[in-house]
Design a protein around this motif. Structure first.
Motif, PDB file in Angstrom:
ATOM      1  N   LYS A  18      17.528 -17.013  -1.514  1.00 59.47           N
ATOM      2  CA  LYS A  18      18.035 -15.721  -2.008  1.00 59.47           C
ATOM      3  C   LYS A  18      16.920 -14.675  -2.052  1.00 59.47           C
ATOM      4  O   LYS A  18      17.153 -13.490  -1.867  1.00 59.47           O
ATOM      5  N   MET A  22      17.282 -10.978  -0.447  1.00 57.78           N
ATOM      6  CA  MET A  22      17.027  -9.746  -1.218  1.00 57.78           C
ATOM      7  C   MET A  22      16.041  -8.851  -0.466  1.00 57.78           C
ATOM      8  O   MET A  22      16.238  -7.641  -0.341  1.00 57.78           O
ATOM      9  N   ILE A 156      11.309  -9.976  -7.086  1.00 56.79           N
ATOM     10  CA  ILE A 156      12.135 -10.864  -6.254  1.00 56.79           C
ATOM     11  C   ILE A 156      11.746 -12.317  -6.516  1.00 56.79           C
ATOM     12  O   ILE A 156      12.599 -13.181  -6.695  1.00 56.79           O
ATOM     13  N   SER A 159      13.044 -13.686  -9.733  1.00 53.37           N
ATOM     14  CA  SER A 159      14.496 -13.563  -9.974  1.00 53.37           C
ATOM     15  C   SER A 159      15.053 -14.818 -10.640  1.00 53.37           C
ATOM     16  O   SER A 159      16.072 -14.762 -11.311  1.00 53.37           O
ATOM     17  N   ILE A 198      20.609  -6.550  -5.435  1.00 52.21           N
ATOM     18  CA  ILE A 198      20.380  -7.815  -6.137  1.00 52.21           C
ATOM     19  C   ILE A 198      21.727  -8.396  -6.573  1.00 52.21           C
ATOM     20  O   ILE A 198      22.002  -9.579  -6.356  1.00 52.21           O
ATOM     21  N   THR A 201      23.675 -10.092  -3.985  1.00 55.58           N
ATOM     22  CA  THR A 201      23.014 -11.241  -3.362  1.00 55.58           C
ATOM     23  C   THR A 201      23.034 -12.498  -4.244  1.00 55.58           C
ATOM     24  O   THR A 201      22.983 -13.616  -3.735  1.00 55.58           O
TER      25      THR A 201
END
Ligand SMILES: N[C@@H](CCC(=O)N[C@@H](CS)C(=O)NCC(=O)O)C(=O)O
Length: 223
Positions: A18, A22, A156, A159, A198, A201
């Motif tokens: 992911k 992103m 990121i 996350s 975000i 995703t």
């Protein structure tokens, strides 16, 4: 040109793949997504990542690029114009890289250890998780995002702390991150998840919860 095509081998619930999605979306890079079944890995995944046999793998100019941090840096350096992921300043860049590794090397293992244990062990590892989150929270130091005014490389990479950790704590019946314990991280997480790219995703919460619960049951089953 076929060589310029971007392909991503990923898995729907993987925080690592992911990250790459992103980054590609923030950069506005179109890509073809190939979902991998990690219980039955595709010949391409084994060919492109023979060492770790893991997702994510990014293919660009026929070259496989592996390891999410490395892929993010590759994306930032290849599509230089457009949305910047890493800071300009070399010291800031080094700090973003350091704390991104901290998430993977400290936060991720301690939450797994806490989630897979019970009783005193659970308490000990939960304290370790809290210590790690405290250090990460200090990095926000009143900033909107780890990257400053906008989502960047470290946001990121972190996350997991905005999303996966909350699902993991629910699956495990543990308490890792709450608004009252870590108000700055919480506020950051909410704002991060509120960003359109975000939000679209992140994996489906109910599906992720079910899959984490099933995984934890396997991990905790007597061998
Ligand atoms: N350090 C790697 C970790 C990648 C990783 O652990 N991927 C998992 C999915 S979440 C995987 O492919 N696991 C397959 C396996 O272990 O066989 C990265 O940052 O890309």
């Amino acid at each position: 040109m076929a060589d310029e095509e971007v392909k991503l081998h990923g898995m729907w619930g993987s925080l690592f793949s992911k990250r790459v999605e992103m980054a590609l979306k923030l950069k506005g890079v179109p890509y073809q997504y190939i979902e991998e079944d990690l219980t039955n890995k595709s010949p391409d995944l084994l060919k492109y990542n023979p060492i770790h046999k893991k997702v994510p793998v990014l293919i660009h100019r026929r070259n496989p690029i592996i390891e999410s941090h490395v892929i993010l840096e590759y994306i930032d350096e290849t599509w230089k114009t457009g949305y910047p992921l890493l800071p300009e300043d070399p010291y800031e860049r080094s700090m973003a890289r350091f704390w991104a590794r901290f998430v993977d090397e400290k936060c991720l293992p301690s939450t797994w250890k806490a989630a897979c244990s019970e009783g005193e062990e659970r308490e000990k590892f939960t304290e370790e998780v809290h210590g790690h989150l405290k250090m990460l929270e200090e990095q926000l130091r009143g900033k909107r995002f780890f990257g400053g005014d906008a989502v960047g490389f470290l946001d990121i990479c972190a996350s997991f702390v905005a999303y996966w950790i909350l699902v993991k704590q629910e699956a495990a019946g543990a308490e890792f991150l709450t608004e009252s314990k870590f108000p700055a991280l919480w506020r950051w997480g909410e704002e991060f998840k509120g960003c359109a790219v975000i939000k679209e995703t992140l994996p489906d919460r109910a599906r992720l919860l079910a899959s984490l619960k099933a995984y934890l049951e396997i991990m905790k089953a007597p061998k």
